[in-house]
Design an enzyme around this catalytic site. Structure first.
Site, mmCIF file in Angstrom:
data_model
loop_
_atom_site.group_PDB
_atom_site.id
_atom_site.type_symbol
_atom_site.label_atom_id
_atom_site.label_comp_id
_atom_site.label_asym_id
_atom_site.label_seq_id
_atom_site.Cartn_x
_atom_site.Cartn_y
_atom_site.Cartn_z
ATOM 1 N N ASP A 246 37.453 43.574 42.864
ATOM 2 C CA ASP A 246 37.903 44.031 44.338
ATOM 3 C C ASP A 246 37.853 45.665 44.220
ATOM 4 O OD1 ASP A 246 39.257 44.228 47.105
ATOM 5 O OD2 ASP A 246 41.047 44.664 45.841
ATOM 6 N N SER B 40 34.075 43.691 48.288
ATOM 7 C CA SER B 40 35.035 44.118 48.927
ATOM 8 C C SER B 40 35.181 43.991 50.478
ATOM 9 C CB SER B 40 35.246 45.855 48.838
ATOM 10 O OG SER B 40 36.147 46.486 49.466
#
Length: 229
Positions: A16, A123
Site C-alpha cells: 500500500d 494504492s
C-alpha cells in the site's frame, strides 16, 4: 513482531502507499505552525473522511479518482475546523503530491529487491499522485510496478482491486505478500487470499473481522525477517 508469517514461498511484495510507504501526515506537519491548535484535528478528520469517501463511493457505485476524493475530504475537514483559507487548501493539496516516505521505506525495498523478489505498489491513489510521491523519494528504481485503482474504477478493499494486481503480476494470491499500515486494507487483502502483513505503527488493536494478517510488525525494517532470504 507477532504472528506465524508462513512467507517462505512468496514471489512478490505488494505495498500500500499512504500510511505504509508514505506519511500522509506530512502536509499538516509542514503547515502546523500556520494552522495552529486545530492541526491535529484537521489531520485526523482529513484522513478519516478520505477513507470514508472511498468506501461510500464504492458502495454507491459512484467512483471519482483519489485526487478528487482527497480534496473533498480536505474541504470537509477544513469546514469542520472553521478554517476558511483557500491558499492553505491549495498548499496542502500540493504537498500531498510529494509526501515524505517513512524513514524505513527505502532500506526495506532495497533489501527485498536484493532477494530477487518483485516489488509493487497497489494504492487508491491516482497514477499521477503515486508517480509524484515515488519520484519525490527516489523510489522508482526499487519498484517493478505501481498500480492504481483507477484501472478498476473502484477502491480498496474491493476484491477486484487485489485481483487486478494478481493478473498484472501473473501470479497467485498465495504467492503475494501484501503489506499495509491500514488495518482495513490488511483485512481486505487477507479476505482476498493475499498473505497480509500489517505495519501497526501506532499499536492499534486488530480489526474485529475474520480476516487476519499472517504477521504484525511495527515498522518496515522488520519485514525482511519474514521473507525468504
Amino acid at each position: 513482531m507477532s504472528g506465524d508469517s508462513n512467507l517462505h514461498d512468496i514471489h512478490a511484495c505488494v505495498f500500500d502507499a499512504y500510511g505504509t510507504l508514505f506519511d500522509f501526515n506530512a502536509p499538516l506537519a509542514a503547515r502546523r505552525a500556520r494552522i495552529g491548535p486545530a492541526a491535529d484535528r484537521l489531520s485526523a478528520l482529513w484522513r478519516q473522511k478520505q477513507i470514508d469517501y472511498t468506501w461510500l463511493r464504492s458502495l454507491m457505485g459512484k467512483y471519482a479518482d483519489f485526487w478528487q476524493v482527497t480534496g473533498e475530504a480536505l474541504d470537509y475537514a477544513m469546514t469542520a475546523c472553521d478554517l476558511e483559507d483557500p491558499t492553505l487548501r491549495a498548499e496542502l493539496m500540493q504537498l500531498y503530491l510529494s509526501l515524505d516516505a517513512f524513514p524505513d521505506a527505502q532500506a526495506c525495498l532495497e533489501t527485498i529487491k536484493g532477494r530477487r523478489l518483485r516489488t509493487a505498489v497497489l494504492s487508491n491513489g491516482t497514477q499521477t499522485m503515486l508517480t509524484a510521491a515515488v519520484n519525490a523519494n527516489a523510489l522508482k528504481p526499487l519498484l517493478d510496478r505501481v498500480f492504481s485503482v483507477e484501472a478498476c474504477g473502484v477502491f480498496k478493499p474491493h476484491p477486484s482491486v487485489y485481483q487486478f494486481a494478481v493478473d498484472a503480476l501473473d501470479t497467485q494470491p498465495a504467492h503475494v505478500c501484501f503489506v499495509s499500515g491500514n488495518g482495513w486494507d490488511v483485512a481486505g487483502a487477507a479476505a482476498f487470499g493475499f498473505r497480509s502483513v500489517w505495519i501497526n505503527r501506532a499499536g492499534a488493536p486488530v480489526e474485529k473481522l475474520p480476516f487476519h494478517p499472517v504477521a504484525e510488525i511495527r515498522g518496515l525494517d522488520e519485514l525482511a525477517d519474514l521473507l525468504p532470504s
